[in-house]
Each structure stands twice: as C-alpha cells, then as structure tokens.
Design a protein around this motif. Structure first.
Motif, PDB file in Angstrom:
ATOM      1  N   VAL A 186      -7.197  -9.513  -4.035  1.00 35.31           N
ATOM      2  CA  VAL A 186      -6.514  -8.300  -3.719  1.00 35.31           C
ATOM      3  C   VAL A 186      -5.890  -8.815  -2.425  1.00 35.31           C
ATOM      4  O   VAL A 186      -6.566  -9.259  -1.563  1.00 35.31           O
ATOM      5  N   ARG A 187      -4.555  -8.190  -2.196  1.00 32.89           N
ATOM      6  CA  ARG A 187      -3.693  -8.912  -1.059  1.00 32.89           C
ATOM      7  C   ARG A 187      -2.860  -7.850  -0.642  1.00 32.89           C
ATOM      8  O   ARG A 187      -2.248  -7.071  -1.577  1.00 32.89           O
ATOM      9  N   ASN A 188      -2.417  -7.917   0.480  1.00 31.73           N
ATOM     10  CA  ASN A 188      -1.688  -7.098   1.290  1.00 31.73           C
ATOM     11  C   ASN A 188      -0.383  -7.842   1.696  1.00 31.73           C
ATOM     12  O   ASN A 188      -0.722  -8.581   2.749  1.00 31.73           O
ATOM     13  N   HIS A 189       0.917  -7.692   1.102  1.00 31.20           N
ATOM     14  CA  HIS A 189       1.950  -8.267   1.859  1.00 31.20           C
ATOM     15  C   HIS A 189       2.788  -7.246   2.779  1.00 31.20           C
ATOM     16  O   HIS A 189       3.281  -6.166   2.550  1.00 31.20           O
ATOM     17  N   LEU A 190       2.774  -7.633   3.978  1.00 24.83           N
ATOM     18  CA  LEU A 190       3.438  -6.755   5.122  1.00 24.83           C
ATOM     19  C   LEU A 190       4.834  -7.595   5.587  1.00 24.83           C
ATOM     20  O   LEU A 190       4.897  -8.655   5.728  1.00 24.83           O
ATOM     21  N   MET A 191       5.679  -6.676   5.577  1.00 23.82           N
ATOM     22  CA  MET A 191       7.262  -7.285   5.630  1.00 23.82           C
ATOM     23  C   MET A 191       8.049  -6.022   6.364  1.00 23.82           C
ATOM     24  O   MET A 191       7.565  -4.920   6.429  1.00 23.82           O
ATOM     25  N   THR A 192       9.135  -6.231   6.805  1.00 23.61           N
ATOM     26  CA  THR A 192      10.141  -5.246   7.272  1.00 23.61           C
ATOM     27  C   THR A 192      11.553  -5.379   6.564  1.00 23.61           C
ATOM     28  O   THR A 192      12.051  -6.618   6.230  1.00 23.61           O
ATOM     29  N   HIS A 193      12.018  -4.330   5.821  1.00 25.92           N
ATOM     30  CA  HIS A 193      13.427  -4.470   5.472  1.00 25.92           C
ATOM     31  C   HIS A 193      14.139  -3.251   5.994  1.00 25.92           C
ATOM     32  O   HIS A 193      13.927  -2.393   6.502  1.00 25.92           O
ATOM     33  N   ALA A 194      15.666  -3.353   5.551  1.00 21.97           N
ATOM     34  CA  ALA A 194      16.604  -2.274   6.126  1.00 21.97           C
ATOM     35  C   ALA A 194      17.143  -1.736   4.973  1.00 21.97           C
ATOM     36  O   ALA A 194      18.618  -1.615   4.945  1.00 21.97           O
ATOM     37  N   LEU A 195      16.689  -1.520   3.576  1.00 19.85           N
ATOM     38  CA  LEU A 195      17.416  -1.099   2.644  1.00 19.85           C
ATOM     39  C   LEU A 195      17.917   0.155   2.624  1.00 19.85           C
ATOM     40  O   LEU A 195      18.862   0.680   2.053  1.00 19.85           O
ATOM     41  N   PHE A 196      17.273   1.200   3.537  1.00 19.87           N
ATOM     42  CA  PHE A 196      17.559   2.441   3.658  1.00 19.87           C
ATOM     43  C   PHE A 196      18.351   2.731   4.910  1.00 19.87           C
ATOM     44  O   PHE A 196      18.336   4.193   5.225  1.00 19.87           O
ATOM     45  N   GLY A 197      18.887   1.826   5.351  1.00 18.59           N
ATOM     46  CA  GLY A 197      19.585   2.121   6.536  1.00 18.59           C
ATOM     47  C   GLY A 197      18.843   1.488   8.087  1.00 18.59           C
ATOM     48  O   GLY A 197      19.675   1.109   9.000  1.00 18.59           O
ATOM     49  N   GLU A 198      17.880   1.720   8.083  1.00 20.39           N
ATOM     50  CA  GLU A 198      16.999   1.428   9.204  1.00 20.39           C
ATOM     51  C   GLU A 198      15.872   0.407   8.900  1.00 20.39           C
ATOM     52  O   GLU A 198      15.180   0.463   7.693  1.00 20.39           O
ATOM     53  N   ASP A 199      15.291  -0.376  10.014  1.00 19.47           N
ATOM     54  CA  ASP A 199      14.293  -1.127   9.718  1.00 19.47           C
ATOM     55  C   ASP A 199      13.076  -0.358   9.293  1.00 19.47           C
ATOM     56  O   ASP A 199      12.696   0.684   9.995  1.00 19.47           O
ATOM     57  N   LYS A 200      12.421  -0.824   8.094  1.00 17.05           N
ATOM     58  CA  LYS A 200      11.169  -0.152   7.691  1.00 17.05           C
ATOM     59  C   LYS A 200      10.013  -1.186   7.573  1.00 17.05           C
ATOM     60  O   LYS A 200      10.205  -2.019   6.554  1.00 17.05           O
ATOM     61  N   ASP A 201       8.742  -0.860   8.256  1.00 17.41           N
ATOM     62  CA  ASP A 201       7.611  -1.591   7.867  1.00 17.41           C
ATOM     63  C   ASP A 201       6.896  -1.050   6.705  1.00 17.41           C
ATOM     64  O   ASP A 201       6.790  -0.139   6.512  1.00 17.41           O
ATOM     65  N   ILE A 202       6.746  -2.037   5.714  1.00 14.25           N
ATOM     66  CA  ILE A 202       6.043  -1.498   4.550  1.00 14.25           C
ATOM     67  C   ILE A 202       4.779  -2.698   4.282  1.00 14.25           C
ATOM     68  O   ILE A 202       4.793  -3.820   4.590  1.00 14.25           O
ATOM     69  N   GLN A 203       4.125  -2.070   3.133  1.00 18.46           N
ATOM     70  CA  GLN A 203       2.797  -2.811   3.144  1.00 18.46           C
ATOM     71  C   GLN A 203       2.807  -2.876   1.378  1.00 18.46           C
ATOM     72  O   GLN A 203       2.790  -1.612   0.784  1.00 18.46           O
ATOM     73  N   ASN A 204       2.719  -4.021   0.861  1.00 21.00           N
ATOM     74  CA  ASN A 204       2.703  -4.086  -0.803  1.00 21.00           C
ATOM     75  C   ASN A 204       1.523  -4.608  -1.176  1.00 21.00           C
ATOM     76  O   ASN A 204       1.256  -5.798  -0.952  1.00 21.00           O
ATOM     77  N   LEU A 205       0.603  -3.836  -1.763  1.00 16.10           N
ATOM     78  CA  LEU A 205      -0.671  -4.204  -2.518  1.00 16.10           C
ATOM     79  C   LEU A 205      -0.470  -4.988  -3.544  1.00 16.10           C
ATOM     80  O   LEU A 205       0.331  -4.469  -4.492  1.00 16.10           O
ATOM     81  N   GLU A 206      -1.197  -5.977  -3.560  1.00 16.38           N
ATOM     82  CA  GLU A 206      -1.336  -6.802  -4.870  1.00 16.38           C
ATOM     83  C   GLU A 206      -2.743  -7.160  -5.566  1.00 16.38           C
ATOM     84  O   GLU A 206      -3.535  -7.587  -4.656  1.00 16.38           O
ATOM     85  N   THR A 207      -2.733  -7.002  -6.767  1.00 19.49           N
ATOM     86  CA  THR A 207      -4.302  -7.449  -7.352  1.00 19.49           C
ATOM     87  C   THR A 207      -4.015  -8.214  -8.431  1.00 19.49           C
ATOM     88  O   THR A 207      -3.092  -7.661  -9.201  1.00 19.49           O
ATOM     89  N   HIS A 208      -4.659  -9.267  -8.746  1.00 16.68           N
ATOM     90  CA  HIS A 208      -4.408 -10.066 -10.117  1.00 16.68           C
ATOM     91  C   HIS A 208      -5.704 -10.892 -10.409  1.00 16.68           C
ATOM     92  O   HIS A 208      -6.657 -11.010  -9.382  1.00 16.68           O
ATOM     93  N   LEU A 209      -5.635 -11.320 -11.559  1.00 19.30           N
ATOM     94  CA  LEU A 209      -6.744 -12.202 -12.114  1.00 19.30           C
ATOM     95  C   LEU A 209      -5.906 -13.417 -12.448  1.00 19.30           C
ATOM     96  O   LEU A 209      -4.948 -13.514 -12.901  1.00 19.30           O
ATOM     97  N   GLY A 210      -7.065 -14.545 -12.338  1.00 19.58           N
ATOM     98  CA  GLY A 210      -6.610 -15.989 -12.596  1.00 19.58           C
ATOM     99  C   GLY A 210      -7.556 -16.859 -12.906  1.00 19.58           C
ATOM    100  O   GLY A 210      -8.777 -16.590 -12.609  1.00 19.58           O
ATOM    101  N   VAL A 211      -7.035 -18.127 -13.263  1.00 15.58           N
ATOM    102  CA  VAL A 211      -8.019 -19.156 -13.667  1.00 15.58           C
ATOM    103  C   VAL A 211      -7.273 -20.349 -12.936  1.00 15.58           C
ATOM    104  O   VAL A 211      -6.236 -20.658 -12.840  1.00 15.58           O
ATOM    105  N   THR A 212      -8.387 -21.142 -12.407  1.00 19.16           N
ATOM    106  CA  THR A 212      -7.768 -22.515 -11.890  1.00 19.16           C
ATOM    107  C   THR A 212      -8.754 -23.588 -12.148  1.00 19.16           C
ATOM    108  O   THR A 212      -9.883 -23.353 -12.863  1.00 19.16           O
ATOM    109  N   LEU A 213      -7.990 -24.796 -12.239  1.00 17.74           N
ATOM    110  CA  LEU A 213      -8.908 -26.052 -12.550  1.00 17.74           C
ATOM    111  C   LEU A 213      -9.004 -26.786 -11.284  1.00 17.74           C
ATOM    112  O   LEU A 213      -7.993 -27.029 -10.455  1.00 17.74           O
ATOM    113  N   PHE A 214     -10.045 -27.563 -11.061  1.00 19.64           N
ATOM    114  CA  PHE A 214     -10.422 -28.403 -10.042  1.00 19.64           C
ATOM    115  C   PHE A 214     -10.299 -29.926 -10.385  1.00 19.64           C
ATOM    116  O   PHE A 214     -10.452 -30.304 -11.665  1.00 19.64           O
ATOM    117  N   PHE A 215      -9.427 -30.841  -9.623  1.00 21.36           N
ATOM    118  CA  PHE A 215      -8.972 -31.799 -10.063  1.00 21.36           C
ATOM    119  C   PHE A 215      -8.963 -33.075  -8.817  1.00 21.36           C
ATOM    120  O   PHE A 215      -9.084 -32.280  -7.555  1.00 21.36           O
TER     121      PHE A 215
END
Length: 215
Positions: A186-215
């Motif tokens: 579970v991760r939170n991506h924090l960034m700032t954009h101005a798509l709506f005319g003014e700078d806006k701080d946003i937080q974008n939550l992400e959750t995912h499942l994965g598999v990894t191999l050790f080598f």
C-alpha cells in the motif's frame, strides 16, 4: 591375651564391613547402569539451505486511486537490492490508464485530457526498512515473512508533462520458497499539478499484489 583376641575380632569385623559395603556399591552401580542405559535412535537431519542472493526482481498488479480521476488498474515491475538484513533499496516502474475526471462525469464538462494524455506512468527510487521479520502461519503452514516501510521519490508522467512525486507506504513480503516471495503493498503518491488552473496538492493511493524472485 584377651586384648589381642579383641583386636583380632575387631579387625575381622571391620574387614567384613568394608568388603560388604564395596559389594553393595558395585551391585548398585550395575543396577543403576541397567536402568539408565539410554536407547537413542539417531536421525539424519538435513539443514535448510537458505539462499544468500541479495537481488530481487518481480512484477505487480493492483489499483491506483488517482485524485479526481477515479480508481484505475496499475501494472508495474520492481527491482530491489538488499543492503543488509534490515535495509534495502528498490526501484519501481508502473503504468496506468486514467478514467475521466469527476467534472467530466458529473458536470458534463468537455474532455480535460485526450486519450493519449490519460496514459500514466511513473518511476521512483525508494529506501526500505524491514520492521518485523519473522514467521506467518497460514493453517498448518509456516512462512518466513517481513513487514516493511518504504520511502522514496521519482516522477509521474501524464497529461504530457512530468510531475515530481514523493511516495510513502509499506507492505508484507511472504516467502513461498527460499527464492520466491509474494508481496502486498500500500503506497501513497504525493504530487502537485495545475490541470484545473491552480496548483493543487494531491495524494494518490495505490495497492497491489506482486511476486518477486531472488537471484
């Protein structure tokens, strides 16, 4: 004469007592040895072989909730290097496709982004710390596991522009074997954009499942 006889008798009695005591002690030792004699069957034990690989590579899939653009599927790859038992460095690259914004859906505004501009990708570099290494029991099976904390930064590309992004979160690593691991993050991506005319701080939550191999 009587003194000599008494002395001889005493010597004879003492000798008999010592001999009898030694015989009893010897019999007791023999009996004790028979009772305590262990009957141990030795088993051949093979020690678990634990790989010492420090590199980890894998894939993941999940959901990215991007503020104002709904919940979107996300796919990515990760590679990590385990610096020590506690610390590791990780690099991620992910892709997604943004939905229409809330203003487009609810208010019927004209499209804010073209179809190509809705394509989102990100990459980041992170430092991780294993908080609670141990074992996780599922039914009758026990798996090596660790909860970890992640902190890092990178860039997010969408709407034909790049945005500097911090990310923070955590996850669970579950070792299926000594070289295959399952992840839940579970991760939170924090960034700032101005798509709506003014700078806006946003937080974008992400959750995912994965598999990894050790080598």
């Amino acid at each position: 004469m009587e003194s000599w006889i008494r002395g001889a008798v005493l010597i004879a009695l003492v000798s008999c007592g010592i001999t009898g005591h030694n015989a009893v002690a010897q019999d007791s030792s023999t009996l004790l040895a028979d009772v305590v004699q262990p009957d141990i069957k030795r088993r051949d034990i093979e020690e678990a072989e634990i790989d010492a690989e420090n590199w980890e590579f894998g894939f993941y899939a999940g959901v990215l909730s991007f503020e104002d653009f709904g919940s979107n599927d996300v796919y990515g790859v990760r590679i990590a290097y385990h610096i020590s038992e506690d610390w590791f460095a990780e690099a991620n690259y992910g892709i997604s496709k943004l939905q229409k914004s809330s203003s487009e859906k609810i208010a019927g505004f004209p499209p804010l982004l073209t179809d190509d501009e809705r394509d989102l990708s990100y990459y980041n570099l992170n430092l991780g710390f294993n908080l609670l290494p141990g074992e996780l029991f599922i039914g009758k099976w026990a798996f090596n596991s660790s909860f970890y904390f992640i902190l890092g930064a990178g860039n997010t590309l969408f709407a034909s522009d790049e945005y500097f992004t911090y990310n923070v979160g955590g996850g669970l690593r579950l070792f299926v074997t000594d070289w295959i691991a399952m992840h839940w993050d579970v991760r939170n991506h924090l960034m700032t954009h101005a798509l709506f005319g003014e700078d806006k701080d946003i937080q974008n939550l992400e959750t995912h499942l994965g598999v990894t191999l050790f080598f």
